[in-house]
Motif scaffolding. Sequence first.
Motif, PDB file in Angstrom:
ATOM      1  N   VAL A  97       0.845  -1.207   0.000  1.00  0.00           N
ATOM      2  CA  VAL A  97       0.000   0.000   0.000  1.00  0.00           C
ATOM      3  C   VAL A  97       0.876   1.251   0.000  1.00  0.00           C
ATOM      4  O   VAL A  97       0.632   2.213  -0.731  1.00  0.00           O
ATOM      5  CB  VAL A  97      -0.951   0.001   1.226  1.00  0.00           C
ATOM      6  N   ARG A  98       1.938   1.200   0.801  1.00  0.00           N
ATOM      7  CA  ARG A  98       2.831   2.353   0.905  1.00  0.00           C
ATOM      8  C   ARG A  98       3.525   2.630  -0.440  1.00  0.00           C
ATOM      9  O   ARG A  98       3.642   3.779  -0.875  1.00  0.00           O
ATOM     10  CB  ARG A  98       3.871   2.043   1.983  1.00  0.00           C
ATOM     11  N   LEU A  99       3.963   1.551  -1.105  1.00  0.00           N
ATOM     12  CA  LEU A  99       4.644   1.691  -2.393  1.00  0.00           C
ATOM     13  C   LEU A  99       3.692   2.234  -3.452  1.00  0.00           C
ATOM     14  O   LEU A  99       4.039   3.124  -4.226  1.00  0.00           O
ATOM     15  CB  LEU A  99       5.212   0.332  -2.811  1.00  0.00           C
ATOM     16  N   VAL A 100       2.468   1.701  -3.471  1.00  0.00           N
ATOM     17  CA  VAL A 100       1.473   2.154  -4.453  1.00  0.00           C
ATOM     18  C   VAL A 100       1.156   3.635  -4.223  1.00  0.00           C
ATOM     19  O   VAL A 100       1.098   4.419  -5.176  1.00  0.00           O
ATOM     20  CB  VAL A 100       0.180   1.296  -4.363  1.00  0.00           C
ATOM     21  N   ALA A 101       1.004   4.012  -2.948  1.00  0.00           N
ATOM     22  CA  ALA A 101       0.703   5.419  -2.631  1.00  0.00           C
ATOM     23  C   ALA A 101       1.834   6.324  -3.106  1.00  0.00           C
ATOM     24  O   ALA A 101       1.593   7.380  -3.709  1.00  0.00           O
ATOM     25  CB  ALA A 101       0.486   5.578  -1.130  1.00  0.00           C
ATOM     26  N   ALA A 102       3.083   5.904  -2.870  1.00  0.00           N
ATOM     27  CA  ALA A 102       4.237   6.707  -3.292  1.00  0.00           C
ATOM     28  C   ALA A 102       4.257   6.829  -4.819  1.00  0.00           C
ATOM     29  O   ALA A 102       4.535   7.902  -5.374  1.00  0.00           O
ATOM     30  CB  ALA A 102       5.532   6.068  -2.798  1.00  0.00           C
ATOM     31  N   PHE A 103       3.897   5.738  -5.511  1.00  0.00           N
ATOM     32  CA  PHE A 103       3.908   5.741  -6.976  1.00  0.00           C
ATOM     33  C   PHE A 103       2.844   6.703  -7.516  1.00  0.00           C
ATOM     34  O   PHE A 103       3.097   7.488  -8.427  1.00  0.00           O
ATOM     35  CB  PHE A 103       3.681   4.320  -7.495  1.00  0.00           C
ATOM     36  N   VAL A 104       1.655   6.644  -6.923  1.00  0.00           N
ATOM     37  CA  VAL A 104       0.558   7.518  -7.370  1.00  0.00           C
ATOM     38  C   VAL A 104       0.954   8.984  -7.200  1.00  0.00           C
ATOM     39  O   VAL A 104       0.764   9.804  -8.100  1.00  0.00           O
ATOM     40  CB  VAL A 104      -0.747   7.204  -6.584  1.00  0.00           C
ATOM     41  N   VAL A 105       1.537   9.295  -6.024  1.00  0.00           N
ATOM     42  CA  VAL A 105       1.958  10.686  -5.767  1.00  0.00           C
ATOM     43  C   VAL A 105       3.033  11.104  -6.773  1.00  0.00           C
ATOM     44  O   VAL A 105       2.997  12.209  -7.333  1.00  0.00           O
ATOM     45  CB  VAL A 105       2.484  10.836  -4.317  1.00  0.00           C
ATOM     46  N   ALA A 106       3.981  10.205  -7.068  1.00  0.00           N
ATOM     47  CA  ALA A 106       5.061  10.518  -8.003  1.00  0.00           C
ATOM     48  C   ALA A 106       4.505  10.776  -9.400  1.00  0.00           C
ATOM     49  O   ALA A 106       4.916  11.721 -10.078  1.00  0.00           O
ATOM     50  CB  ALA A 106       6.077   9.382  -8.027  1.00  0.00           C
ATOM     51  N   VAL A 107       3.544   9.951  -9.822  1.00  0.00           N
ATOM     52  CA  VAL A 107       2.950  10.116 -11.161  1.00  0.00           C
ATOM     53  C   VAL A 107       2.210  11.449 -11.250  1.00  0.00           C
ATOM     54  O   VAL A 107       2.377  12.207 -12.216  1.00  0.00           O
ATOM     55  CB  VAL A 107       1.991   8.934 -11.482  1.00  0.00           C
ATOM     56  N   LEU A 108       1.427  11.750 -10.217  1.00  0.00           N
ATOM     57  CA  LEU A 108       0.674  13.020 -10.226  1.00  0.00           C
ATOM     58  C   LEU A 108       1.618  14.224 -10.245  1.00  0.00           C
ATOM     59  O   LEU A 108       1.425  15.171 -11.019  1.00  0.00           O
ATOM     60  CB  LEU A 108      -0.235  13.098  -8.992  1.00  0.00           C
ATOM     61  N   ALA A 109       2.644  14.156  -9.386  1.00  0.00           N
ATOM     62  CA  ALA A 109       3.601  15.270  -9.317  1.00  0.00           C
ATOM     63  C   ALA A 109       4.345  15.420 -10.641  1.00  0.00           C
ATOM     64  O   ALA A 109       4.544  16.545 -11.134  1.00  0.00           O
ATOM     65  CB  ALA A 109       4.585  15.028  -8.177  1.00  0.00           C
ATOM     66  N   GLY A 119       6.202  20.337 -21.164  1.00  0.00           N
ATOM     67  CA  GLY A 119       6.957  19.177 -21.646  1.00  0.00           C
ATOM     68  C   GLY A 119       8.463  19.341 -21.588  1.00  0.00           C
ATOM     69  O   GLY A 119       9.204  18.448 -22.018  1.00  0.00           O
ATOM     70  N   ALA A 120       8.934  20.490 -21.085  1.00  0.00           N
ATOM     71  CA  ALA A 120      10.396  20.690 -20.961  1.00  0.00           C
ATOM     72  C   ALA A 120      10.986  19.638 -20.024  1.00  0.00           C
ATOM     73  O   ALA A 120      12.118  19.178 -20.201  1.00  0.00           O
ATOM     74  CB  ALA A 120      10.700  22.095 -20.454  1.00  0.00           C
ATOM     75  N   VAL A 121      10.202  19.293 -18.979  1.00  0.00           N
ATOM     76  CA  VAL A 121      10.630  18.200 -18.085  1.00  0.00           C
ATOM     77  C   VAL A 121       9.878  16.951 -18.531  1.00  0.00           C
ATOM     78  O   VAL A 121       8.642  16.926 -18.544  1.00  0.00           O
ATOM     79  CB  VAL A 121      10.298  18.523 -16.609  1.00  0.00           C
ATOM     80  N   ASP A 122      10.629  15.934 -18.937  1.00  0.00           N
ATOM     81  CA  ASP A 122      10.018  14.710 -19.432  1.00  0.00           C
ATOM     82  C   ASP A 122       9.221  14.013 -18.310  1.00  0.00           C
ATOM     83  O   ASP A 122       9.723  13.854 -17.202  1.00  0.00           O
ATOM     84  CB  ASP A 122      11.117  13.779 -19.959  1.00  0.00           C
ATOM     85  N   PHE A 123       7.986  13.625 -18.661  1.00  0.00           N
ATOM     86  CA  PHE A 123       7.093  13.011 -17.668  1.00  0.00           C
ATOM     87  C   PHE A 123       7.727  11.752 -17.043  1.00  0.00           C
ATOM     88  O   PHE A 123       7.791  11.619 -15.821  1.00  0.00           O
ATOM     89  CB  PHE A 123       5.754  12.675 -18.335  1.00  0.00           C
ATOM     90  N   PHE A 124       8.218  10.841 -17.899  1.00  0.00           N
ATOM     91  CA  PHE A 124       8.740   9.572 -17.371  1.00  0.00           C
ATOM     92  C   PHE A 124      10.013   9.786 -16.556  1.00  0.00           C
ATOM     93  O   PHE A 124      10.239   9.123 -15.544  1.00  0.00           O
ATOM     94  CB  PHE A 124       8.976   8.582 -18.524  1.00  0.00           C
ATOM     95  N   PHE A 125      10.827  10.738 -17.017  1.00  0.00           N
ATOM     96  CA  PHE A 125      12.057  11.068 -16.265  1.00  0.00           C
ATOM     97  C   PHE A 125      11.678  11.577 -14.865  1.00  0.00           C
ATOM     98  O   PHE A 125      12.259  11.169 -13.851  1.00  0.00           O
ATOM     99  CB  PHE A 125      12.848  12.126 -17.033  1.00  0.00           C
ATOM    100  N   ALA A 126      10.651  12.459 -14.825  1.00  0.00           N
ATOM    101  CA  ALA A 126      10.214  13.025 -13.532  1.00  0.00           C
ATOM    102  C   ALA A 126       9.685  11.924 -12.610  1.00  0.00           C
ATOM    103  O   ALA A 126       9.953  11.927 -11.408  1.00  0.00           O
ATOM    104  CB  ALA A 126       9.143  14.092 -13.763  1.00  0.00           C
ATOM    105  N   ALA A 132      12.704   7.694  -7.038  1.00  0.00           N
ATOM    106  CA  ALA A 132      14.026   7.497  -6.422  1.00  0.00           C
ATOM    107  C   ALA A 132      14.105   8.265  -5.105  1.00  0.00           C
ATOM    108  O   ALA A 132      14.553   7.735  -4.077  1.00  0.00           O
ATOM    109  CB  ALA A 132      15.123   7.952  -7.364  1.00  0.00           C
ATOM    110  N   PHE A 133      13.607   9.511  -5.119  1.00  0.00           N
ATOM    111  CA  PHE A 133      13.601  10.314  -3.878  1.00  0.00           C
ATOM    112  C   PHE A 133      12.730   9.647  -2.802  1.00  0.00           C
ATOM    113  O   PHE A 133      13.093   9.621  -1.629  1.00  0.00           O
ATOM    114  CB  PHE A 133      13.080  11.729  -4.155  1.00  0.00           C
TER     115      PHE A 133
END
Lengths: 148, 118
Positions: A97-109, A119-126, A132-133
């Motif tokens: 649950v913790r990993l999924v929550a972190a992933f969702v937040v990362a995708v949204l951010a 698009g100057a900052v690549d979505f997948f790179f971000a 990683a953070f």
Amino acid sequence: MVDGETERIIEDYIRKTSRLLPDSFAAEDLIADLRSHIYEALTDKIRDNPTESHKNLVLEVLDEVGTPEDIAEEFALEQIEETEQSSTDDRFQYYVVRLVAAFVVAVLAAWVVSTITDGAVDFFFAVVVLMAFAVIEWFVRAKQIGEP
Amino acid sequence: MQKGPSFEETWKVEFRRGVLQYAVLAIVKRHESGIHGYGIARELEQRTDGLLQIKEGTLYPILHRLRKERLLNVYDEKSDSGPSRKVYVLTGEGDRVYRQLTVLVGSIFEKLEVLGNG
């Protein structure tokens, strides 16, 4: 009731304590308890020593409450005892649950950052950088509180 | 030269830690309508003449543990001094465990006294 500087001291203390605790409902609960405890103790001290500066009184209160490290240590001890009693399945579920929550937040951010910068900052790179953070922060916190 | 805390100091810390959960249950039991964390900390200090005085913040992980074990229940109460506070009450299970522990503690001290009197 209390002046701005006193409130700042309390919030600094709360922030320091939060940083040493894991991301969990239990920790949020503990922080809420601590905050109301501090205000209550401070109100008592102000009533008993009306001429004393609020800053001195809040420092006395925080000394009695203990350092953020004391609290995190006790929290970790209680959590370890609980964890020993809980099943492996519960722990696995918690981490997923913790990993999924972190992933969702990362995708949204990442989506917000990518959209704002056209698009100057690549979505997948971000997404990769933010994940990683999240993982690094997870390991640092686990080390601080002795979480397995 | 002595390194770290003495045997006596370590023993005191471990013993105190062990009885703290029991002492918290005892204090909450005294207050049928419930008591908040700050009140528990005050009573721990006053009613035990400082013997079980702890850093007040370290009380909350213990309260959380007792809640998780379903020995304590909690409800929110508005506070005049700031944020709302949690009021702790003993559950039926908490009362049963407390009474059982009281018997055990009594027996332990009785036997220890016999041992001490040789």
